[in-house]
Scaffold this active site. Structure first.
Site, PDB file in Angstrom:
ATOM      1  N   THR A  75       0.842  -1.202   0.000  1.00  0.00           N
ATOM      2  CA  THR A  75       0.000   0.000   0.000  1.00  0.00           C
ATOM      3  C   THR A  75       0.877   1.252   0.000  1.00  0.00           C
ATOM      4  OG1 THR A  75      -1.748  -1.166   1.186  1.00  0.00           O
ATOM      5  CG2 THR A  75      -1.773   1.243   1.326  1.00  0.00           C
ATOM      6  N   ASN A 156      -5.120 -10.326  -7.136  1.00  0.00           N
ATOM      7  CA  ASN A 156      -5.193 -10.967  -5.827  1.00  0.00           C
ATOM      8  C   ASN A 156      -6.362 -11.936  -5.694  1.00  0.00           C
ATOM      9  OD1 ASN A 156      -5.966  -8.102  -6.107  1.00  0.00           O
ATOM     10  ND2 ASN A 156      -7.093  -8.442  -4.210  1.00  0.00           N
ATOM     11  N   GLN A 184       1.122  -9.706  -5.695  1.00  0.00           N
ATOM     12  CA  GLN A 184       0.666 -11.107  -5.747  1.00  0.00           C
ATOM     13  C   GLN A 184       1.501 -11.973  -6.676  1.00  0.00           C
ATOM     14  OE1 GLN A 184      -1.434 -12.619  -3.822  1.00  0.00           O
ATOM     15  NE2 GLN A 184      -2.456 -10.891  -2.834  1.00  0.00           N
ATOM     16  N   SER A 204       4.838  -6.399  -1.190  1.00  0.00           N
ATOM     17  CA  SER A 204       4.695  -6.489   0.254  1.00  0.00           C
ATOM     18  C   SER A 204       5.306  -7.806   0.731  1.00  0.00           C
ATOM     19  CB  SER A 204       3.187  -6.490   0.556  1.00  0.00           C
ATOM     20  OG  SER A 204       2.925  -5.982   1.818  1.00  0.00           O
ATOM     21  N   HIS A 206       4.870  -9.668   3.427  1.00  0.00           N
ATOM     22  CA  HIS A 206       4.088 -10.710   4.120  1.00  0.00           C
ATOM     23  C   HIS A 206       3.331 -11.636   3.174  1.00  0.00           C
ATOM     24  CE1 HIS A 206      -0.125  -9.040   3.915  1.00  0.00           C
ATOM     25  NE2 HIS A 206       0.533  -7.923   3.664  1.00  0.00           N
ATOM     26  N   CYS A 330      -9.344  -7.485   2.084  1.00  0.00           N
ATOM     27  CA  CYS A 330      -9.883  -6.162   2.384  1.00  0.00           C
ATOM     28  C   CYS A 330     -11.381  -6.104   2.137  1.00  0.00           C
ATOM     29  CB  CYS A 330      -9.204  -5.105   1.522  1.00  0.00           C
ATOM     30  SG  CYS A 330      -7.437  -5.284   1.533  1.00  0.00           S
TER      31      CYS A 330
HETATM   32  C1  LIG Z   1      -2.413  -6.883  -5.410  1.00  0.00           C
HETATM   33  C2  LIG Z   1      -2.201  -6.258  -4.084  1.00  0.00           C
HETATM   34  N1  LIG Z   1      -1.654  -5.043  -4.016  1.00  0.00           N
HETATM   35  C3  LIG Z   1      -1.431  -4.436  -2.848  1.00  0.00           C
HETATM   36  C4  LIG Z   1      -1.770  -5.038  -1.668  1.00  0.00           C
HETATM   37  C5  LIG Z   1      -1.529  -4.308  -0.395  1.00  0.00           C
HETATM   38  O1  LIG Z   1      -0.637  -4.978   0.409  1.00  0.00           O
HETATM   39  P1  LIG Z   1      -0.523  -4.522   1.937  1.00  0.00           P
HETATM   40  O2  LIG Z   1      -1.872  -4.739   2.545  1.00  0.00           O
HETATM   41  O3  LIG Z   1       0.512  -5.396   2.501  1.00  0.00           O
HETATM   42  O4  LIG Z   1      -0.161  -3.102   1.917  1.00  0.00           O
HETATM   43  C6  LIG Z   1      -2.360  -6.304  -1.674  1.00  0.00           C
HETATM   44  C7  LIG Z   1      -2.797  -6.968  -0.422  1.00  0.00           C
HETATM   45  O5  LIG Z   1      -3.656  -7.805  -0.420  1.00  0.00           O
HETATM   46  C8  LIG Z   1      -2.563  -6.947  -2.921  1.00  0.00           C
HETATM   47  O6  LIG Z   1      -3.103  -8.153  -3.000  1.00  0.00           O
END
Ligand SMILES: Cc1ncc(COP(=O)(O)O)c(C=O)c1O
Length: 390
Positions: A75, A156, A184, A204, A206, A330
């Site tokens: 993000t 995602n 992803q 990201s 995690h 989310c």
């Molecule tokens: C495609 C994609 N972009 C960005 C994010 C954001 O990642 P984070 O929540 O670790 O900031 C996610 C999280 O699910 C994602 O799947």
């Protein structure tokens, strides 16, 4: 007695790998110095930054002259790129448009909604029914006023992969900056910036066995982007804030194991996912696998069991110790239909029935067998009481 748990929600987040935990621990115990400090405590931690960076650069084949900012998450990276391009190219320049797709993550969408309020023209391109952006659609949309194209590497919810190399080459040819949200795709597919056509790439940690709270933003050499967080000189002045040493060490270790881990994803994980899908298609009628006709990440299966609510299936699976998701983490917990599946022209009565199973290299064949068993029983039971399933 609690049922054995099975985690099939790895696109939401992943378990921290033992090697990653090991790499972090010294920075949570004896190596607590601030790497910017001049004394020995600082020096002792500072030396470990370069080693972590080596693995982080190597995984995406970045060059020494490129910048990689280690930040907090995908993000943050996405916001840094979009808001940065707004400040450098759009606010006082003659380019005023950002092009993206209608299946991006909310960290792109909501940031662009904010930028639209500031006067940016945002164009959301449609994907095809398989869930990816066609090159011709993008080629027709780019114009003289386009400052940036931002297209996710893999989705995602469905795992569907966009033709990123071709999209990047097209943007490069047209002289437009290109960003890809590779959150992803990282560690599931070979993700490389070697072509030099990708200007910004974000992810990201995690999502591939590092802990939450660390991510990265790649910026191609020669491109200037202002910081999102103004502060000290950390990250070459591109992101202020004391170095997150446990996070940096963890990301380095996650990238190191991902170099060989990608092969595991493309063989072991893909074989399990394919076996899972084949079994479901053979044993349960009226099923749709979303994006099956398109290239997909090897770990993701987005599936519709016609006539039953996805939430109801999830609930029953949860009772049996099985974790999956109705879509993105989310979006779960709210009533909105998946905008990703709607963008693939699926009607609401089908999108409401979708479930995402996402595997990891730690998923076992026994877990898949048990999950299949529970899914078959659950769908049969829910359909027997469904008013909409004939
Ligand atoms: C495609 C994609 N972009 C960005 C994010 C954001 O990642 P984070 O929540 O670790 O900031 C996610 C999280 O699910 C994602 O799947």
């Amino acid at each position: 007695m609690e049922k054995p748990r099975i985690y099939l929600d790895n696109n939401a987040t992943t378990v921290v790998a033992p090697e990653v935990k090991e790499a972090m621990l010294p920075f949570l115990t004896e190596l607590y110095g601030n790497p910017s400090s001049l004394h020995r405590y600082g020096a002792e931690t500072r030396v470990h930054i370069a080693e972590a960076y080596d693995h982080i650069y190597r995984l995406i084949e970045a060059r020494d002259e490129d910048s990689i900012i280690i930040n907090s998450c995908g993000t943050e990276g996405n916001n840094t790129v979009l808001q940065g391009v707004y400040h450098t190219l759009i606010r006082n320049g003659n380019k005023r448009e950002i092009i993206t797709t209608n299946i991006e993550h909310p960290s792109i969408n909501t940031c662009l909604t904010h930028l639209a309020e500031l006067g940016v023209e945002v164009k959301y391109l449609p994907v095809n029914k398989d869930g990816y952006l066609e090159l011709e659609t993008l080629a027709a949309a780019i114009s003289d006023k386009t400052a940036l194209v931002s297209v996710m590497w893999a989705n995602n919810e469905t795992g569907v992969i966009n033709p990123i190399e071709e999209i990047a080459a097209l943007c490069h040819k047209k002289g437009v900056l290109f960003h890809t949200d590779a959150t992803q795709a990282m560690a599931k597919l070979p993700v490389s910036v070697k072509s030099r056509n990708i200007d910004f790439l974000t992810y990201s940690g995690h999502k591939f066995h590092a802990p939450k709270g660390v991510g990265a933003l790649y910026i191609k050499a020669g491109i200037k982007l202002p910081p999102l967080l103004y502060g000290g000189e950390q990250m070459g002045g591109l992101r202020g804030g004391t170095h997150n040493m446990p996070g940096i060490a963890a990301l380095g270790a996650a990238c190191k194991i991902a170099v060989s881990g990608i092969q595991i994803e493309l063989t072991h994980v893909k074989a399990l996912r394919d076996r899972f899908e084949t079994d479901i298609l053979e044993s349960i009628p009226d099923v749709i696998i979303n994006g099956k006709g398109a290239p997909r990440t090897p770990n993701t299966c987005n599936i519709i069991f016609k006539g039953v609510e996805g939430e109801a299936v999830l609930w029953d699976l949860n009772e049996e110790g099985i974790a999956a998701s109705t879509g993105s983490a989310c979006a779960s917990g709210d009533e909105r239909a998946s905008y990703v599946l709607s963008a693939m022209k699926l009607p609401p009565e089908l999108t409401h029935s979708a479930i995402r199973f996402s595997l990891s290299r730690y998923t076992t064949a026994q877990e898949i067998e048990r999950a299949l068993d529970v899914i078959r029983k659950t769908v049969r039971r829910l359909r027997s009481i469904s008013t909409s399933y004939k």
